[in-house]
Design an enzyme around this catalytic site. Structure first.
Site, mmCIF file in Angstrom:
data_model
loop_
_atom_site.group_PDB
_atom_site.id
_atom_site.type_symbol
_atom_site.label_atom_id
_atom_site.label_comp_id
_atom_site.label_asym_id
_atom_site.label_seq_id
_atom_site.Cartn_x
_atom_site.Cartn_y
_atom_site.Cartn_z
ATOM 1 N N VAL A 13 0.760 -0.877 0.227
ATOM 2 C CA VAL A 13 -0.165 0.292 -0.358
ATOM 3 C C VAL A 13 0.632 1.320 0.301
ATOM 4 C CG1 VAL A 13 -1.673 1.062 1.019
ATOM 5 C CG2 VAL A 13 -2.000 -0.764 0.605
ATOM 6 N N CYS A 14 2.326 1.313 0.266
ATOM 7 C CA CYS A 14 2.455 2.029 0.717
ATOM 8 C C CYS A 14 3.693 2.629 -0.555
ATOM 9 C CB CYS A 14 3.559 2.181 1.663
ATOM 10 S SG CYS A 14 5.276 1.143 1.786
ATOM 11 N N THR A 15 4.239 1.231 -1.135
ATOM 12 C CA THR A 15 4.140 1.722 -2.282
ATOM 13 C C THR A 15 2.947 2.708 -3.329
ATOM 14 O OG1 THR A 15 5.363 0.235 -2.461
ATOM 15 C CG2 THR A 15 5.538 0.875 -4.859
ATOM 16 N N ASN A 44 2.868 6.021 -1.979
ATOM 17 C CA ASN A 44 3.127 7.076 -1.412
ATOM 18 C C ASN A 44 4.513 7.633 -2.649
ATOM 19 O OD1 ASN A 44 2.530 7.880 0.609
ATOM 20 N ND2 ASN A 44 3.619 6.342 1.995
#
Lengths: 474, 517
Positions: free
Chosen positions: A240-242, A245
């Site tokens: 999810v962070c990839t 962000n």
């Protein structure tokens, strides 16, 4: 009669006329009267099949085998075909042309334009119609054999009662869904009783591009579909962070639009990849995101591929895998030659390669085994953390698991009242809820399985405050 | 997306538009309208091959209808080629179907017709529905060999089948290896080096430090290593281990939590890879050295190899860069900037490569007065594709023989029930019997046929064939039709490595094997 690969013979049901030696034609090449009946087409179908029923040097039961029994078994057997797509079209054609007379086919899908490059029983004018019905119609119209019955069912396999499945001699699957395969596998394993009655062999095929596999499952006797769940290639997922962000690939931008932006813009509306307006929106949103980050390569086709998780497919590979499966069905029913024990992998993208091996049964298989699986959990995990890890576990893969122990309900998805009552547990630490190695029963509404799991705790009591913990998407 | 893109979506994801356009401009010929042949054509018509032609002068029999899907009762007694063509044609209106009601015997004898008739095909498939004499097959092999058209010989009896690809030469640029990654860690070019040097790990805060792409980490680690090891990369097992622990992992602030360093560590082996030319590419380059211009100018593949030779001479022996960078943990700007460095270098290499091609073409046009038509313009997509794939090119030469010495020797040593080689020889023996006696052998002929080879498995296999002698068992015919379909697709799309060159299937034991003749 079915070979287990260990010289054991089971399942008289497969060959119902096993002991009736009425027509002896082993020694003669002439076609016995049963094949020259008034039904012209029936005779036709048998001319290419008849020689195959004679006893050959590799026959495993030379003392018991009879060609007549084999012919009767072929004629009297009832085969269920699950899936009328790429593999299903081939399977139906193959069965109809190798002497099977009673076939049922189940498929819940309707015909899409992208099916036409391989599903040869469908034409452009059939787009939108149920696959099972069109397929059955086409075979009947082409083969015109009054003794051939193909019954279509447009619906889900889960719609049929368990009793329905007992009537079949063999079940053959040409599916693209893991869930449906697990369901039919568990159902057929569940039908077998202690005397091995109702043992219905399951033949399963699958393809992806130039690759595929064919396998034979003798429920409770040989390795089942669930035993090999860890062999499946994992679906590509992105942290999810990839997505949120640090996107780097066009796929990251599409996933962003799909997983994060769509729900924000269209709260409550389910995305439908077959709706051109929905797809247009998804493509535009992905493209905008990609431009913002200077990422190249977002196309409409890639967008469709990512959001639908499209697997490439061609007719040739389907033909190879379906023919392998149907050859096994033919051998299972007639016993004319040994059956596959129990897995053949096929790969055609670098020359041609096949690998045939015996996949072994798992003792802790949640469907055909009898011991609980041991899984590892961090001491600091909440029940919620544990559940999301369970869903991802290659050997478990349950999307909506409910968990109970012998003494308490940990978390139940339904009914609503129980969901509410157990919801509070989700934020509690698992190690506070259960004892180490206590048995947990895991169920999922989409699967007729209850899985036994024992938890071994390790790691620190408190959640470590680190970069990787922040970056992981538990 | 156009309706064509929608219809062919699932296959375009395999061979893309380039493969599709090659497929759509191809013409395949099927000799003998057998079940395996109609199944093979089905698998080519559905994905949209340009056109197909069925050569057969027989009439439809009971047996044809009983085992094949592309004929029915109404066709009984009619000429099989047009009947089957019309049913197959229904599968895809973009495909053109033709039928030729002549025997292959006549077609190969008729010298005048050979050139024009056979040269229209990209692949010819010969199945054994009707017996084709050794003489005719031999003649056909010669004709197609000279025209450089692959001939696919297919046969199936009972539970057995084989495919033998007879092709003078097969060349593939787009072989679809698992990875096209070429990081050049051992030999970074100036732009890459200066980018790496511009990043000072010590000055980064923890978040940025955990987002440095592993390529940068590995190049830095290798720089240090090389400076301490006479400019050589880690070579021995011990050195590689030491490099990973003391030069890569040591740069991390926290190996447990810096995912990028974890990736660097698991990719540390790449630092020992040299960007030298792979052995099989060296061999291909040696082949082109001895080729006269007329030969390499008549094939795009060999023209490209000739250009590659020039490219290497002018670029310190380094192959063009693929420009493909795998995904790796990094923040967006860091990743995109390093990706651009790889892509720019790949683009420059493609330009230099294109210059090599142009200079070969210019020289050949001015200096020689060749009988071959020299391509005046090479599409940039072809150049890009070649440069991207130049570490994975594939070429092979075929044979017109039916078997070789090694196969004969292994036949005599077959000892397992599921040995596959005896099947092929037994099928050849079946065919030889028919050639000699003009009818199929029966079980009574077993001793006579088996006598030539002293091997029990061979004898058992022959017996299996003579008993289960159905030539049109649909499952095996359809299996072989699938195999032929796949191999033809690979040959005409000019992508993926085709069978080289014999495949044998055993439907009794559900196993297969292959041999190179």
């Amino acid at each position: 009669m079915t070979s287990t690969g260990k010289g054991v013979t089971v399942c008289a049901k497969v060959c119902p006329a096993y002991n009736t030696h009425v027509y002896g034609f082993d020694s003669s090449l002439s076609i016995p009267s049963i094949f020259t009946s008034s039904l012209y087409t029936y005779k036709l179908v048998m001319t290419s099949v008849f020689p195959l029923l004679k006893i050959g040097p590799f026959n495993e039961y030379p003392d018991e085998y009879s060609s007549v029994d084999a012919a009767d078994a072929l004629r009297n057997s009832k085969v269920l075909v699950i899936g009328a797509g790429g593999l299903g079209c081939e399977i139906l054609k193959n069965l109809a042309l190798t002497g099977f007379k009673s076939i049922e086919v189940i498929d819940m899908d309707t015909i899409d334009i992208s099916n036409l490059n391989r599903q040869f029983l469908f034409r452009e004018s059939d787009v939108g119609r149920p696959k099972a019905e069109v397929a059955a119609e086409f075979i009947r119209q082409r083969i015109r054999d009054p003794s051939l019955s193909i019954v279509p069912f447009f619906g889900k396999i889960q719609d049929k009662p368990l009793e329905y499945y007992k009537q079949f001699t063999v079940v053959i699957c040409g599916l693209d869904s893991v869930e449906a395969r697990r369901w039919i596998n568990a159902t057929l394993v569940g039908l077998v009783d202690e005397e091995l009655n109702n043992l219905i062999p399951l033949v399963d095929g699958g393809t992806e591009g130039f690759r595929g596999q064919a396998r034979v499952i003798l429920p409770t006797l040989t390795s089942c579909y669930e035993c090999s769940l860890d062999m499946l290639s994992t679906k590509q997922t992105y942290p999810v962070c990839t997505i949120a962000n640090t996107p780097r690939l066009p796929e990251h931008c599409i996933e962003w639009a799909n997983a994060l932006e769509w729900p924000v813009h269209f709260s409550g509306l389910k995305f439908d990849a077959d709706n051109p307006e929905h797809l247009d929106w998804m493509y535009e949103a992905s493209l905008k995101r990609a431009k913002l980050f200077n990422i190249k390569g977002v196309t409409r086709s890639l967008t469709l591929g990512v959001v639908k998780n499209i697997i490439p497919a061609i007719a040739a590979t389907n033909a190879i895998v379906a023919a392998s499966c149907c050859n096994e069905v033919f051998k299972i029913v007639t016993n004319s030659n040994p059956i596959l024990n129990n897995y053949m992998m096929y790969s055609g993208d670098d020359s041609i390669f096949t690998y045939t091996f015996s996949h072994t049964k798992k003792k802790d298989c949640s469907v055909c085994g009898n011991t609980a699986k041991t899984t590892i959990a961090q001491k600091w995990w909440t029940l919620q953390d544990f559940i999301s890890q369970l869903s991802k576990n290659q050997e478990i893969q349950m999307k909506r698991p409910s968990l109970t122990t012998s003494t308490q309900q940990l978390y139940l998805r339904a009914p609503e009242a129980l969901e509410e009552a157990t919801r509070g547990n989700l934020i509690k630490k698992l190690s506070d809820l259960i004892e180490p190695m206590e048995e947990i029963l895991v169920t999922d509404p989409s699967l007729p399985i209850s899985l036994k799991v024992r938890v071994h705790f390790e790691g620190p009591e408190e959640k470590p405050d680190t970069i990787s913990a922040l970056m992981s998407d538990v | 997306m156009t309706s064509k893109e929608l219809k062919y979506d699932r296959q375009l994801r395999l061979w893309a538009n380039s493969g599709q356009s090659n497929l759509e401009s191809s013409h395949v010929c099927l000799i003998n309208a057998s079940t395996s042949g109609s199944e093979a054509l089905k698998n080519l018509i559905l994905p949209g091959i340009g056109s197909f032609t069925i050569v057969d002068d027989h009439l439809v029999t009971d047996d044809d209808i009983s085992s094949g899907f592309f004929l029915n009762e109404d066709d009984l007694g009619k000429p099989i080629a047009p009947a089957m063509t019309s049913k197959l044609q229904e599968l895809n209106r973009d495909v053109k179907g033709n039928s030729v009601e002549r025997s292959v015997e006549r077609l190969v004898q008729d010298v005048g017709v050979n050139g024009q008739f056979w040269s229209q095909f990209n692949v010819v498939i010969l199945t054994k529905r009707h017996y084709t004499s050794n003489n005719t097959v031999g003649r056909l092999k010669e004709i197609l060999w000279d025209l450089n058209i692959p001939l696919l010989l297919v046969d199936n009896i009972g539970f057995y089948g084989y495919l033998h690809v007879i092709a003078k030469e097969i060349n593939v640029i787009e072989t679809h290896p698992e990875f096209l990654i070429d990081l050049r860690l051992d030999d970074p070019w100036p732009e890459l080096t200066s980018h790496v040097n511009s990043i000072n790990l010590d000055n980064l805060d923890d978040t940025d430090h955990a987002h440095v792409p592993y390529v940068v980490i590995l190049i830095k680690a290798l720089q240090t290593w090389k400076s301490e090891h006479q400019n050589l990369p880690p070579q021995t097992y011990a050195q590689k281990k030491q490099f990973k622990a003391e030069y890569v992992q040591a740069l991390s602030r926290d190996m447990m939590n810096e995912v990028n360093f974890e990736e660097a560590s698991s990719n540390a082996w790449r630092a020992s890879q040299t960007s030298s030319i792979p052995e099989h590419i060296e061999e291909i380059l040696t082949t082109v050295s001895s080729m006269p211009p007329a030969t390499y100018l008549s094939s795009t593949f060999w023209l490209f190899i000739k250009a590659l030779q020039g490219f290497l001479a002018n670029n310190h022996g380094k192959l063009p860069l693929s420009g493909v960078l795998p995904d790796m943990t990094a923040d967006t700007p860091n990743y995109i900037s390093i990706q651009n460095i790889y892509r720019d270098k790949a683009r420059r290499d493609q330009q230099l490569f294109a210059n090599e091609i142009n200079s070969i073409l210019a020289t050949s046009q001015s200096e020689t007065d060749l009988l071959v038509s020299v391509p005046s313009l090479v599409p940039s997509e072809s150049i890009q594709s070649f440069c991207k794939n130049c570490r994975f090119l594939y070429t092979t030469k075929g044979s017109k023989q039916n078997f070789n010495k090694d196969m004969e020797e292994s036949l005599n040593n077959s000892s397992e029930d599921n040995s596959v080689l005896p099947i092929y020889f037994a099928m050849l023996a079946f065919n030889d019997f028919k050639e000699k006696f003009n009818h199929d052998p029966t079980l009574d002929d077993l001793q006579m046929i088996a006598a030539s080879v002293d091997n029990q498995i061979y004898k058992k296999t022959l017996k299996e064939i003579l008993i289960h002698h159905s030539k049109q068992y649909h499952n095996v015919a359809s299996f072989m039709g699938g195999i032929v379909g796949q191999e033809t697709l690979k040959l005409v799309t000019r992508q993926y490595k085709a069978l080289d060159n014999l495949f044998v299937y055993d439907g009794v034991h559900s196993v297969s094997e292959k041999w190179k003749i």
